[in-house]
Design a protein around this motif. Structure first.
Motif, PDB file in Angstrom:
ATOM      1  N   ALA A  54       0.830  -1.207   0.000  1.00  0.00           N
ATOM      2  CA  ALA A  54       0.000   0.000   0.000  1.00  0.00           C
ATOM      3  C   ALA A  54       0.865   1.257   0.000  1.00  0.00           C
ATOM      4  CB  ALA A  54      -0.935  -0.002   1.209  1.00  0.00           C
ATOM      5  N   THR A  55       1.927   1.255   0.801  1.00  0.00           N
ATOM      6  CA  THR A  55       2.830   2.405   0.860  1.00  0.00           C
ATOM      7  C   THR A  55       3.479   2.660  -0.486  1.00  0.00           C
ATOM      8  OG1 THR A  55       3.255   2.001   3.197  1.00  0.00           O
ATOM      9  CG2 THR A  55       4.875   3.341   2.014  1.00  0.00           C
ATOM     10  N   LYS A  56       3.971   1.602  -1.138  1.00  0.00           N
ATOM     11  CA  LYS A  56       4.600   1.755  -2.456  1.00  0.00           C
ATOM     12  C   LYS A  56       3.603   2.255  -3.495  1.00  0.00           C
ATOM     13  CE  LYS A  56       8.687   0.399  -1.317  1.00  0.00           C
ATOM     14  NZ  LYS A  56       9.799   1.332  -1.276  1.00  0.00           N
ATOM     15  N   THR A  57       2.363   1.760  -3.427  1.00  0.00           N
ATOM     16  CA  THR A  57       1.335   2.207  -4.364  1.00  0.00           C
ATOM     17  C   THR A  57       1.064   3.690  -4.172  1.00  0.00           C
ATOM     18  OG1 THR A  57       0.326   0.018  -4.358  1.00  0.00           O
ATOM     19  CG2 THR A  57      -1.037   1.836  -5.149  1.00  0.00           C
ATOM     20  N   LEU A  58       0.943   4.141  -2.931  1.00  0.00           N
ATOM     21  CA  LEU A  58       0.714   5.564  -2.665  1.00  0.00           C
ATOM     22  C   LEU A  58       1.893   6.413  -3.125  1.00  0.00           C
ATOM     23  CD1 LEU A  58      -0.975   5.388   0.844  1.00  0.00           C
ATOM     24  CD2 LEU A  58      -2.048   6.035  -1.328  1.00  0.00           C
ATOM     25  N   GLU A  72      -7.130   8.069  -2.356  1.00  0.00           N
ATOM     26  CA  GLU A  72      -7.796   6.980  -1.651  1.00  0.00           C
ATOM     27  C   GLU A  72      -7.346   5.673  -2.272  1.00  0.00           C
ATOM     28  OE1 GLU A  72     -12.044   7.241  -1.387  1.00  0.00           O
ATOM     29  OE2 GLU A  72     -11.971   9.418  -1.087  1.00  0.00           O
ATOM     30  N   LEU A  73      -6.952   4.745  -1.450  1.00  0.00           N
ATOM     31  CA  LEU A  73      -6.516   3.434  -1.906  1.00  0.00           C
ATOM     32  C   LEU A  73      -7.411   2.401  -1.242  1.00  0.00           C
ATOM     33  CD1 LEU A  73      -4.470   1.631  -3.374  1.00  0.00           C
ATOM     34  CD2 LEU A  73      -3.012   1.815  -1.360  1.00  0.00           C
ATOM     35  N   GLU A  74      -8.047   1.576  -2.046  1.00  0.00           N
ATOM     36  CA  GLU A  74      -8.968   0.560  -1.523  1.00  0.00           C
ATOM     37  C   GLU A  74      -8.566  -0.808  -2.040  1.00  0.00           C
ATOM     38  OE1 GLU A  74     -13.493  -0.701  -2.546  1.00  0.00           O
ATOM     39  OE2 GLU A  74     -13.133   1.437  -2.246  1.00  0.00           O
ATOM     40  N   PHE A  75      -8.494  -1.767  -1.137  1.00  0.00           N
ATOM     41  CA  PHE A  75      -8.217  -3.139  -1.521  1.00  0.00           C
ATOM     42  C   PHE A  75      -8.697  -4.063  -0.416  1.00  0.00           C
ATOM     43  CE2 PHE A  75      -4.505  -1.347   0.484  1.00  0.00           C
ATOM     44  CZ  PHE A  75      -4.154  -2.278   1.429  1.00  0.00           C
ATOM     45  N   VAL A  98      -7.799   2.902  -6.888  1.00  0.00           N
ATOM     46  CA  VAL A  98      -7.088   4.127  -6.548  1.00  0.00           C
ATOM     47  C   VAL A  98      -7.934   5.304  -7.000  1.00  0.00           C
ATOM     48  CG1 VAL A  98      -4.984   5.480  -6.874  1.00  0.00           C
ATOM     49  CG2 VAL A  98      -4.862   2.980  -6.842  1.00  0.00           C
ATOM     50  N   LYS A  99      -8.201   6.235  -6.098  1.00  0.00           N
ATOM     51  CA  LYS A  99      -8.984   7.427  -6.422  1.00  0.00           C
ATOM     52  C   LYS A  99      -8.140   8.650  -6.101  1.00  0.00           C
ATOM     53  CE  LYS A  99     -13.273   9.802  -5.259  1.00  0.00           C
ATOM     54  NZ  LYS A  99     -14.463   9.767  -4.401  1.00  0.00           N
TER      55      LYS A  99
END
Length: 107
Positions: A54-58, A72-75, A98-99
């Protein structure tokens, strides 16, 4: 069929319902059908890889070119005996939503 699995935490434990096919590798704590299975790892450790993903995606979306005001990250998170916590799949692929939002500034 699902089973109940307990993960230890610092001061307490958490019990979750896990699909029956995902419980191999757990050690039985309770006796009989209603028994609770004990996870080999700790709850926090099982979530560490999901947190890192999640951190890497953000980090990817927090760049200066996009410069969003909000992300916003949802999984979904699935717990398995072999891998601990994993990002749950939607159909045949891992699922992230991802929003990105931008707010117009008044001039």
């Amino acid at each position: 069929m699902s089973e109940l699995v307990r993960w230890e935490m610092d001061d307490e434990s958490v019990v979750m319902e896990v699909a029956g096919q995902d419980v191999s590798g757990f050690q039985a704590v309770g006796m009989g059908e209603g028994g609770v299975l004990e996870a080999k790892g700790r709850f926090e450790e099982s979530l560490r890889n999901v947190k890192n993903a999640a951190t890497k995606t953000l980090d990817v979306f927090r760049d200066t070119k996009l410069n969003p005001d909000g992300i916003e990250l949802e999984f979904g998170v699935k717990f398995t005996a072999a891998a601990g916590a994993v990002i749950a799949k939607a159909s045949s692929e891992a699922h992230f939503v991802v929003k990105l939002t931008w707010t117009r500034q008044e001039r």
